[in-house]
Each structure stands twice: as C-alpha cells, then as structure tokens.
Design an enzyme around this catalytic site. Sequence first.
Site, short mmCIF file in Angstrom:
data_model
loop_
_atom_site.label_atom_id
_atom_site.label_comp_id
_atom_site.label_asym_id
_atom_site.label_seq_id
_atom_site.Cartn_x
_atom_site.Cartn_y
_atom_site.Cartn_z
N CYS A 167 0.86 -1.18 0.00
CA CYS A 167 0.00 0.00 0.00
C CYS A 167 0.89 1.23 0.00
CB CYS A 167 -0.92 0.00 1.21
SG CYS A 167 -1.91 1.51 1.34
N ASN A 219 1.19 -5.58 -5.86
CA ASN A 219 -0.22 -5.96 -5.97
C ASN A 219 -0.71 -5.66 -7.39
OD1 ASN A 219 0.03 -3.24 -5.45
ND2 ASN A 219 -1.61 -3.12 -3.96
N ARG A 263 -9.15 -3.59 -4.84
CA ARG A 263 -9.47 -4.96 -4.44
C ARG A 263 -9.64 -5.02 -2.93
NH1 ARG A 263 -4.94 -9.61 -5.30
NH2 ARG A 263 -3.81 -8.07 -4.06
N CYS A 277 -5.37 5.44 -4.32
CA CYS A 277 -4.61 4.21 -4.09
C CYS A 277 -3.18 4.49 -4.55
CB CYS A 277 -5.22 3.05 -4.88
SG CYS A 277 -4.22 1.54 -4.85
N GLY A 278 -2.24 4.44 -3.61
CA GLY A 278 -0.87 4.81 -3.91
C GLY A 278 -0.21 3.95 -4.96
N THR A 279 -0.38 2.63 -4.85
CA THR A 279 0.24 1.76 -5.85
C THR A 279 -0.43 1.93 -7.20
OG1 THR A 279 -1.15 -0.09 -5.13
CG2 THR A 279 1.07 0.05 -4.19
#
Length: 329
Positions: free
Chosen positions: A82, A170, A225, A233-235
Amino acid sequence: MATIHFTKVHGSQNDFFLVDEEGNQIMDWSDAKRADFAIKLCDREHSLGGADGILYVTKSSEAGPIGQMRVVNSDGSIASMCGNGLRTVARYLLEKHALTEAKVETMKAILDVKKATSLGFDIPTYQVEISPVKFNAESLPMNVGVEKLFNQVVPELDAELAFSAVSVPNPHLITFVDQTVLDSDRQETLASYLNSENPYFPDGVNVSFVKRLSDDAIYVRTFERGVGFTNACGTAMSACSLIKKMLDKDTFETPLNVYNDGGRVQVTAKKDEAGDISLQLIGNATFVSTGSVSYESDTVTELTNEATPEQAQYQELVKEVKEFLKTTE
C-alpha cells in the site's frame, strides 16, 4: 480485554489506523486476530469513523530495515503493498528513530523511504519506493490469453477500452479514458465483476480508469481490491504513472503530477542496468489523531481520540486540487 493505542493517518485521504505491535505488545497476534480487529475497527459505522484498513507496524525480520509494515484491509483481507499507507509508516518510523531516510520491510520487498520537500501548505511529505514492478501474467495472476497485457483491447472485459496490467507488487488493471467514460458506470461494473469469482483475475485486481490532463498530469480513479472505490490508491497512482510514461514515451525520471479525489501526489520512475523498473511515490503523510480502544472478542470500543491540526492543512491542498480539476472537465 486489551487496550490498543493507534494513530489515525492518511495518504491522499486513503485512511488507516496505524498500530505499533511492539508498543501495544501484540506481536504474538495471529493473522486471524489482526483481521478480526481490522474488520471491527475499520467499520465506517464505528464511533471513530472507520478506515480503509489497518497498518500494523512491527520489527523487521531482516537486519537492515527499521521496521515492517503489514496491511490489512477493512474486510480483513491482506494487501501485499500500500503506497499511501507506506508513506505514513515511513513518517512514523523515521520520526521514531530520528532519521530522514531508511528502509522499510513490506510483504514482498524491502523499500527505500525518506522525508521529502512539502507538496505545499506545510504538509508533511514523504517519498517511498514502489517495487518490484512486473508485467508477466503469473505475477498478477491474470488469465486473458496473453503473457503481457499492454494497451490492448480484451473483448471479454470491454469491447472498446485498451487495458494494461502490471503488478507493483499488488495487481493493477489500467485503462485511459475520457470524461464520458469516467462519468459512466463501466468502471464499477467491470471492477465489481473482476473482484468476484471470475476466470480472468482469480485473486481479484485493482481497476483504475485514467484521464490525461496535460503532458505532465493525469487524474486517476481506482476501485481497490478488497475495498471498493477509495479517494486514492498509492500503488495504483504509481502503476498508472508508469503506463502513462511508457505509452507517451516520457522521460522516466521526470515527475508526473497525479490527481485523485483525495488530493495530489508526484511519481517518478527509473530503470536500472538490468532493466528492472522501480517507482518513487511522493505525497502527504498526515497524522489525523491519536487515541486508544478496548478490544474484546465481540467489540472494539473507543476510549480516547485526540485530533491534530494536520487535517486542516491538508484540506487546503484538497481545495486547490478540486478547483483545478473543475477546469479540466
């Protein structure tokens, strides 16, 4: 009954409870107990307002890193990484150890973190490494008939949109769209399907729709997800930045401004001599409050909660971002 102390934090308004396992003497908790606590505390109906997940911070299993981050989503599932959460963990650990840069262990990698120049409004800002970056189908995992999905229409997913898939680590499914598609229900319909039982992404996938704003700016909206739509969402912002740089043949090292419903971050990329790609995510690490709860088998009860002035600072950035985004619609 256990008393658990926490720091309520957010990165781009992707909010979490940060729990220091060593400080709370809960290093022996099972994964099931961590998940149960997350489900109860992160409930949006809870008196503390809930959160997107819990960031469990503990000692690293390796000699070099100053700590380890484990992420448990609000539904009890585990996130392998994350980026928004890592920025807040980076700040927590760097301040705890009186450092400006170090390494932090995550589930899949040991990553560089450091304090960065503020994004503005005196907002605490941190830079974190996002890696490993992989495109092969097995890393996601993904079953769409190709080993690597890059800017390609997949009729089973959508008849028109071109998708790219990447794990960081991820999994992310990314498509570039216009405002009309953003305003439709296509993202929610597709993401809901791919995060239920399906033959294409058996473990689910984060789904991002991206709009180009300028040569050096994009807007990203992500269905995460295990969570659903979040402010950011950082990623995902990192992964979308990489795909944009690859599609437009941008210079990897040049910062890309990434806007989202939670604010703004910057992303850079680099490729080493072996061809491996890593990303750098630069954004806020806001401490909203500190407090404590009591945890029993069936309930999590608020004991204390003291706000900091940092959220007011961050809202100045959000106001600026919203005004800018209005001009792009």
